[in-house]
Design an enzyme around this catalytic site. Structure first.
Site, PDB file in Angstrom:
ATOM      1  N   HIS A 195       0.827  -1.219   0.000  1.00 22.58           N
ATOM      2  CA  HIS A 195       0.000   0.000   0.000  1.00 22.58           C
ATOM      3  C   HIS A 195       0.855   1.261   0.000  1.00 22.58           C
ATOM      4  O   HIS A 195       0.602   2.201  -0.734  1.00 22.58           O
ATOM      5  CB  HIS A 195      -0.862   0.042   1.259  1.00 22.58           C
ATOM      6  CG  HIS A 195      -2.048  -0.853   1.170  1.00 22.58           C
ATOM      7  ND1 HIS A 195      -2.508  -1.564   2.242  1.00 22.58           N
ATOM      8  CD2 HIS A 195      -2.854  -1.145   0.148  1.00 22.58           C
ATOM      9  CE1 HIS A 195      -3.555  -2.262   1.878  1.00 22.58           C
ATOM     10  NE2 HIS A 195      -3.784  -2.033   0.604  1.00 22.58           N
ATOM     11  N   GLU A 437       8.778  -9.701 -32.419  1.00 21.74           N
ATOM     12  CA  GLU A 437       9.780  -9.769 -31.351  1.00 21.74           C
ATOM     13  C   GLU A 437      10.724 -10.959 -31.515  1.00 21.74           C
ATOM     14  O   GLU A 437      11.594 -11.197 -30.688  1.00 21.74           O
ATOM     15  CB  GLU A 437       9.113  -9.776 -29.967  1.00 21.74           C
ATOM     16  CG  GLU A 437       8.015 -10.800 -29.793  1.00 21.74           C
ATOM     17  CD  GLU A 437       7.326 -10.698 -28.418  1.00 21.74           C
ATOM     18  OE1 GLU A 437       7.836 -10.044 -27.515  1.00 21.74           O
ATOM     19  OE2 GLU A 437       6.254 -11.315 -28.279  1.00 21.74           O
ATOM     20  N   ASP A 461      12.206  -8.678 -26.275  1.00 21.13           N
ATOM     21  CA  ASP A 461      12.515  -9.999 -26.816  1.00 21.13           C
ATOM     22  C   ASP A 461      13.304  -9.914 -28.113  1.00 21.13           C
ATOM     23  O   ASP A 461      14.187 -10.727 -28.361  1.00 21.13           O
ATOM     24  CB  ASP A 461      11.222 -10.802 -27.033  1.00 21.13           C
ATOM     25  CG  ASP A 461      10.761 -11.419 -25.729  1.00 21.13           C
ATOM     26  OD1 ASP A 461      11.600 -12.022 -25.027  1.00 21.13           O
ATOM     27  OD2 ASP A 461       9.575 -11.277 -25.390  1.00 21.13           O
TER      28      ASP A 461
HETATM   29  C1  PEP Z   1       8.796  -7.201 -25.547  1.00 24.53           C
HETATM   30  O1  PEP Z   1       9.254  -8.336 -25.659  1.00 24.53           O
HETATM   31  O2  PEP Z   1       9.391  -6.184 -25.907  1.00 24.53           O
HETATM   32  C2  PEP Z   1       7.471  -6.999 -24.936  1.00 24.53           C
HETATM   33  C3  PEP Z   1       6.889  -5.827 -24.932  1.00 24.53           C
HETATM   34  O3  PEP Z   1       6.891  -8.059 -24.334  1.00 24.53           O
HETATM   35  P1  PEP Z   1       7.317  -8.625 -22.915  1.00 24.53           P
HETATM   36  O4  PEP Z   1       8.309  -7.687 -22.294  1.00 24.53           O
HETATM   37  O5  PEP Z   1       6.054  -8.743 -22.137  1.00 24.53           O
HETATM   38  O6  PEP Z   1       7.906  -9.966 -23.277  1.00 24.53           O
HETATM   39 MG    MG Z   2       7.984 -10.019 -25.452  1.00 26.49          MG
END
Ligand code: PEP
Ligand code: MG
Length: 584
Positions: A195, A437, A461
């Site tokens: 909180h 990604e 990613d």
């Molecule tokens: C990413 O891979 O850039 C993305 C936005 O997804 P996450 O970070 O949730 O894997």
């Molecule tokens: Mg991702």
């Protein structure tokens, strides 16, 4: 002597002030038998303490500053509801009458039972509610034990400019303290979602939690510096440290004032190009930040967080409610719901097939969903039903193969037909987009774009897979580089492919909310940025100060550079000396 203590910085900003150490003795709960003749007096004493507590909580609720976040009021409403719960305000009366227990003991016994019920709950959110119950009951107990001085009055009035150091803080305390002029919170306990953390962020007060032993090491009136961003607390700092922090505080203040003024301004460049600034959220609770930054919609709703810290997945109704809650709060604005991205570092306790060999390259995200079709269809139904309530976009994570799109679309059509048959409303034209990604998807972005309604670049990613560095492995962190030519080429290719296909392209990885890359991305043609809401106003400031035509030229130079150091220098030059990353 100067001392530096470390904790978790949960609300950024700098505060310098004298300590007010809120030391509350642990309550000693007396236990005695009430003579039969005085039982009704004891009931009366209990009722008065409950009433005093109700008055105090309502009073604090009514004095929440008008610009305070919605959470402050909702935490207090929750506490008032708990106070009205029969287990808290009724059941003890029965024990006073039937067992001739004193009020404190009767209340403590009931609250222990209630806390045990919450502790046994599966849902972590509900389990957490035991803290609220304990905080409300403690307030009633203090009023019983100290009937002459109201609990709230135990906190002195003269706290202007002071830093509160406490074991932990209840929401009501936090609001009371804020109203008395305190400038920062430091607690022994707490985590980033406590909180204190949530409230201090939205009240805009720097805070550090989990500073173990803070109340032990710090004395009343010690001079403190709270660095809420880094989670560092200086006790009795030297004058050099104080003047450096005063300088930083002034800089932050200037910037904050400037940013606040931008809230209602449009994200439009000097040469008239409009840019969409969207927010990334993980849970419906994150919406406060979205409203505070006035984002123009949600570019990434990471739904996997609804599946974490529990043993069974949320059912269709629970998911539907979570999605609709967000959609209803943003009438007319796009809400991009990404389907489940579990696997690899996104771990859930739910019983699901996993890959032991190499999780990051294994059964993750859409791959997992296409294997667990039952689980996936429940989510698709919830999203489609929610689409009837606003502008919903469906986004598929981790695409590496065009066939995956076809299979998802087929499942979406199946669910749509089921909904049609049963007369349930949904948006028949719901846009279906994909995350770019995985390098394979970026390299052939033109092929993916032909089958999708929009693209979104997930740089977290994309960088991990392009550079072959695990995003959670500290030992190879130094190789993480958004400016690596291969990464920049993949980003540029993706933007171009979407443009050629005439579909929108966004970026929703961390890079989109990092001021060091904003100008470069604008120059490469990116027009939709989705980020943590706290980054949004800084990015807007850069957009408004930019001339896109110039950035285009400079970005072309970056892309043509043949040396990583040249790339770095050119990007720094785009950002202007010492500009870009900001304090705060
Ligand atoms: C990413 O891979 O850039 C993305 C936005 O997804 P996450 O970070 O949730 O894997
Ligand atoms: Mg991702």
């Amino acid at each position: 002597m100067m001392l530096a203590l470390h904790g978790k910085g949960v609300s950024s900003g700098i505060a310098i002030g004298r300590a007010y150490v809120l030391k509350r003795e642990r309550l000693k709960i007396p236990e005695y038998v009430i003579p039969a003749a005085f039982v009704e007096d004891e009931v009366q004493r209990f009722l008065e303490a409950v009433e005093t507590t109700r008055r105090e909580l309502s009073d604090i609720r009514d004095h929440i500053p008008p610009d305070a976040p919605v959470e402050a009021a909702s935490f207090l409403d929750t506490h008032l509801l708990i106070l009205n719960d029969t287990m808290v305000s009724d059941a003890p009366i029965k024990d006073i009458r039937d067992n001739q227990w004193n009020a404190e003991f009767a209340l403590k016994t009931q609250s222990d039972r209630l806390i045990a019920v919450f502790e046994g709950m599966e849902d972590p959110y509900l389990r957490n509610k035991k803290i609220d119950v304990a905080q409300v009951v403690e307030r009633v107990l203090r009023n019983l034990l100290n009937p002459d001085g109201h609990e709230a009055e135990l906190i002195p009035d003269e706290l202007d400019g002071r830093v509160v150091v406490a074991n932990d803080l209840a929401p009501a305390d936090a609001v009371t303290l804020k109203n008395k002029g305190i400038v920062a919170f430091v607690t022994n306990l707490g985590g980033p979602i406590s909180h204190t953390a949530i409230l201090s962020r939205s009240l805009g007060i720097p805070a550090i939690v989990a500073v173990h032993g803070a109340t032990r090491y710090i004395d009343n009136n010690d001079v403190l510096i709270v660095d809420g961003k880094r989670g560092i607390l200086f006790v009795a700092p030297d004058t050099i440290v104080i003047s450096e922090y005063e300088r930083r505080a002034r800089k932050i203040e200037r910037l904050q004032r400037e940013l606040k003024a931008l809230r209602t301004s449009e994200a439009i460049s000097r040469d008239g190009v409009t840019v969409q600034l969207l927010a990334n959220i993980e849970l419906p609770e994150d919406m406060a930040g979205v409203h505070q930054a006035l984002a123009s919609g949600i570019g990434l709703y990471r739904t996997e967080f609804l599946f974490m810290n529990r043993k069974t997945p949320p059912d269709e109704e629970e998911q539907f409610a979570a999605y609709v809650k967000v959609i209803r709060e943003l009438p007319g604005q796009p809400v991009t719901i990404r389907t489940l991205d579990l696997g690899a570092d996104k771990h859930a306790d739910i019983d699901l097939p996993t890959t032991a060999v190499n999780p990051a390259l294994g059964l993750r995200a859409v791959r997992l969903c296409l294997q667990e079709v039952g689980l996936f269809k429940v989510q698709l139904r919830a999203i489609l039903r929610a689409s009837a309530f606003g502008t919903v976009r469906l986004m598929i994570p981790m695409l590496s193969n065009i066939d995956e799109i076809a299979r998802v679309v087929e499942l979406v059509r199946e669910v749509q037909e089921e909904l049609l048959r049963t007369g349930v409303d949904f948006d028949t034209d719901i846009p279906i987009g994909g995350m770019i990604e995985v390098p394979a998807a970026a390299v052939s972005a033109d092929l993916f774009a032909a089958h999708l309604d929009f693209l979104s670049i997930g740089t977290n990613d994309l960088i991990q897979y392009t550079l072959a560095i695990d995003r959670v492995d500290d030992t190879v962190n130094y190789l993480y580089d958004p400016l690596h030519p291969s990464v920049l080429r993949l980003i540029a290719m993706t933007i171009d492919a979407a443009d050629k296909q005439g579909i929108p392209v966004a970026m929703c990885g961390e890079m989109a909310g990092d001021t060091r890359y904003t100008r470069l991305l604008l120059g490469l043609g990116l027009r939709e940025f989705s980020m943590h809401p706290s980054a949004l106003l800084e990015i807007k400031k850069i957009v408004r100060e930019s001339a896109i035509a110039d950035l285009k030229q400079q970005s072309a130079q970056v892309m043509a550079a043949r040396d990583p150091r040249a790339v770095q220098m050119l990007v720094e030059r785009m950002n202007g000396d010492g500009d870009g990353a900001t304090e705060g």
